[in-house]
Motif scaffolding. Sequence first.
Motif, short mmCIF file in Angstrom:
data_model
loop_
_atom_site.label_atom_id
_atom_site.label_comp_id
_atom_site.label_asym_id
_atom_site.label_seq_id
_atom_site.Cartn_x
_atom_site.Cartn_y
_atom_site.Cartn_z
N ALA A 177 -13.66 15.91 3.24
CA ALA A 177 -13.37 14.70 2.94
C ALA A 177 -13.81 13.38 3.73
N SER A 178 -14.00 12.83 3.39
CA SER A 178 -15.14 11.06 4.26
C SER A 178 -14.32 10.93 5.03
N ARG A 179 -14.52 10.32 6.10
CA ARG A 179 -13.54 9.23 6.69
C ARG A 179 -12.89 8.27 5.94
N ARG A 180 -14.18 7.16 4.76
CA ARG A 180 -13.70 6.02 3.68
C ARG A 180 -12.51 7.26 3.00
N GLU A 181 -12.54 8.17 2.13
CA GLU A 181 -12.18 8.36 2.09
C GLU A 181 -9.82 8.96 2.83
N LEU A 182 -10.29 9.15 3.66
CA LEU A 182 -8.89 9.93 4.82
C LEU A 182 -8.43 8.28 4.62
N ARG A 183 -9.67 7.31 5.02
CA ARG A 183 -8.95 5.75 4.74
C ARG A 183 -7.90 5.33 3.82
N ARG A 184 -8.47 5.72 2.89
CA ARG A 184 -7.94 5.41 1.66
C ARG A 184 -6.24 6.17 1.27
N ILE A 185 -6.09 7.60 1.78
CA ILE A 185 -5.06 7.98 1.56
C ILE A 185 -4.37 7.37 2.50
N ALA A 186 -4.49 6.72 4.17
CA ALA A 186 -3.58 6.77 5.26
C ALA A 186 -3.28 5.28 4.20
N GLU A 187 -3.75 4.14 3.42
CA GLU A 187 -3.58 2.82 3.15
C GLU A 187 -3.16 3.49 2.08
N THR A 188 -2.95 4.38 0.71
CA THR A 188 -1.57 4.65 -0.13
C THR A 188 -0.74 4.40 0.44
N ALA A 189 -0.93 5.56 1.73
CA ALA A 189 0.57 6.13 2.35
C ALA A 189 1.30 5.10 2.38
N LEU A 190 0.17 3.71 3.61
CA LEU A 190 1.20 2.67 4.03
C LEU A 190 1.73 1.51 2.90
N HIS A 191 1.60 2.37 1.70
CA HIS A 191 1.85 1.00 0.97
C HIS A 191 3.21 1.29 0.49
N GLY A 192 4.02 2.75 0.56
CA GLY A 192 5.24 2.56 0.55
C GLY A 192 6.24 2.26 1.98
N TRP A 193 5.15 1.63 2.68
CA TRP A 193 6.23 1.58 3.90
C TRP A 193 7.21 0.73 3.23
N PRO A 194 8.89 0.85 4.25
CA PRO A 194 9.86 -0.14 3.91
C PRO A 194 10.00 -1.24 4.66
N THR A 195 10.39 -2.46 3.96
CA THR A 195 10.16 -3.45 4.77
C THR A 195 11.44 -4.72 5.09
#
Length: 195
Positions: A177-195
Amino acid sequence: MKFGRPREFDVDEALDRALQVFRAKGYEATSLSDLTGAMGITRPSLYAAFGNKEDLFRKALDRYAEERRKFWKKALEEPTARAVAEKLLYGSIDLLTEKGCPPGCLAVQSTLACSDESEAIRAEAISRRSEAETAIRQRFARAKSEGDLPADASPGDLARYIVTVFQGMAVQAASGASRRELRRIAETALHGWPT
């Protein structure tokens, strides 16, 4: 008084080379021939300087963890739980895709395919990863007590979630996986962060 020939190789350099082999292949798939070839030393020299393969792996794992501990410690000092999660996930991308190093994570790679004969190594890698999860859980517990996380948030579940996403990113990185693909995984994971 000990006599004998002085070592004809740099121990730290040899250990760094062994680390790269273990990182690329994992513990189980790495042979002594792989190690001696990469390290530029003979088997007797390997045994004299590092002990057996298991001892060498533990030393390589210590060296690998040394730098990563600095990163994790710094990430845990971020002012909010969300910032901690961001720093851990986005910063991990740099660690997982270091230039000149095999992609992925040594501790993850070394536990994916271990036989019963390598159970001690698998347990060691899992134990070290659980130390990171414990540190994250403690930081999130502090965030919850400070009102930075909602009252119904579970520090343990959030820590496990971050570690699980990291481990998945490590496997993805090792699979190309590219750095860009990994960044998208991290971004997706953080969308569910509790607020």
